[in-house]
Motif scaffolding. Sequence first.
Motif, PDB file in Angstrom:
ATOM      1  N   ILE A  20      38.070-120.525  18.761  1.00 18.27           N
ATOM      2  CA  ILE A  20      38.479-121.354  17.626  1.00 18.27           C
ATOM      3  C   ILE A  20      38.102-120.671  16.321  1.00 18.27           C
ATOM      4  O   ILE A  20      38.894-120.624  15.367  1.00 18.27           O
ATOM      5  N   THR A  21      36.900-120.121  16.268  1.00 16.64           N
ATOM      6  CA  THR A  21      36.450-119.424  15.056  1.00 16.64           C
ATOM      7  C   THR A  21      37.340-118.227  14.760  1.00 16.64           C
ATOM      8  O   THR A  21      37.740-117.995  13.607  1.00 16.64           O
ATOM      9  N   ARG A  22      37.668-117.459  15.793  1.00 17.91           N
ATOM     10  CA  ARG A  22      38.540-116.301  15.595  1.00 17.91           C
ATOM     11  C   ARG A  22      39.920-116.723  15.117  1.00 17.91           C
ATOM     12  O   ARG A  22      40.512-116.082  14.239  1.00 17.91           O
ATOM     13  N   ALA A  23      40.442-117.804  15.664  1.00 11.95           N
ATOM     14  CA  ALA A  23      41.771-118.280  15.263  1.00 11.95           C
ATOM     15  C   ALA A  23      41.792-118.654  13.793  1.00 11.95           C
ATOM     16  O   ALA A  23      42.760-118.361  13.076  1.00 11.95           O
ATOM     17  N   ARG A  24      40.749-119.285  13.311  1.00 10.20           N
ATOM     18  CA  ARG A  24      40.717-119.740  11.919  1.00 10.20           C
ATOM     19  C   ARG A  24      40.572-118.597  10.931  1.00 10.20           C
ATOM     20  O   ARG A  24      40.815-118.771   9.738  1.00 10.20           O
ATOM     21  N   ARG A  25      40.168-117.442  11.425  1.00  6.64           N
ATOM     22  CA  ARG A  25      40.047-116.274  10.540  1.00  6.64           C
ATOM     23  C   ARG A  25      41.373-115.545  10.362  1.00  6.64           C
ATOM     24  O   ARG A  25      41.502-114.692   9.487  1.00  6.64           O
ATOM     25  N   LEU A  26      42.343-115.862  11.213  1.00  6.03           N
ATOM     26  CA  LEU A  26      43.626-115.179  11.158  1.00  6.03           C
ATOM     27  C   LEU A  26      44.571-115.877  10.191  1.00  6.03           C
ATOM     28  O   LEU A  26      44.488-117.083   9.982  1.00  6.03           O
ATOM     29  N   SER A  27      45.494-115.101   9.638  1.00  7.55           N
ATOM     30  CA  SER A  27      46.506-115.678   8.750  1.00  7.55           C
ATOM     31  C   SER A  27      47.876-115.749   9.416  1.00  7.55           C
ATOM     32  O   SER A  27      48.717-116.559   9.014  1.00  7.55           O
TER      33      SER A  27
END
Length: 338
Positions: A110-117
């Motif tokens: 989830i954290t990695r997903a939120r860092r992506l644009s």
Amino acid sequence: MRFEVLGSVTVRTADGAPVAVPEGKVRALLADLLVHLGRPVPVDRLIDDLWGDETPGNPGNTLQTKVSQLRRVLTRSEPDARDLITYGAAGYALRAPDDAVDAGRFAELITRARRLSEPRARVALLAEALELWRGEAYADFRDAPFAQATIAHLEEQRLTAQEELAELRLDLGESAALADELASLAAAHPLRQRLWASLMRALYRSGRQSEALTAYRELQRRFAEELGIDPGPELAALHEAILRQDPALAPVPAAPSVPRSVSISPPASAAPPPSEPPRGASAPQRAGVPAPLSSLVGRRETIPRLCALVESARLVTLTGPGGVGKTRFALAAASRLA
């Protein structure tokens, strides 16, 4: 050793084989230690959590027996696992890395997903995170007081991820499929306004305006009965926009249809493919493909196979258990294709 709590509490060896923990109090002890992963739990607290008002005659020794039984169960499957359960002045602790527990892997994805644009990359990671769920968190300890706060926290994380994924899929034009999927989820969580907003948008963009308006009326009724208030101003504004058929709510063009798909399962390990950078080195970011943070381990023969399938099919589906590395594998292949 791997532990699963996004469903019934389950133990597996590193290669995925299930480890039976048959005795009820031993399972409860394991669940309690997983709730406090990495942090010591005082002996008195564990005794109270496991037995409550039915404390055994010699609670300290009885607890020590249960700890020994748990250690034996783990050690029979993996000899080094005995060291996972430690004891000190502050109590007993389960010292396992976060990624050894599916809840830890869920939070990391989830954290990695939120860092992506890039929306599709975010969708892929959010979907992979949600695939880790096999049921309700700590399903066999839903009534245990020691697990209540952790269960509530995990369920909130899951719902938020589902809401984020729904909004991303709406932006990608998946309204028709999403409308049916969200209906049951919104009914199960009747006070989640963000979820109902996505449902209303999905229904409207699927040409089901009357159902979108009905959904708002149902939400309005529930709020009045359970809270004595109206839904928030954002939902009221969305309702008005649907009534006006506001052009801003126009459907987003869906992605092109695919004529066929091919499904493969990536192997667990092998030598690193020659095109991947050495561990610790940075890889250049190719157009639309996030730069990997580490090298890909294994799959020397499978990446060329995957690339060849992509050349001959419009959709290639990677299958495998949650956390096996499907997204990382897909990004490596996409990088090579780019």
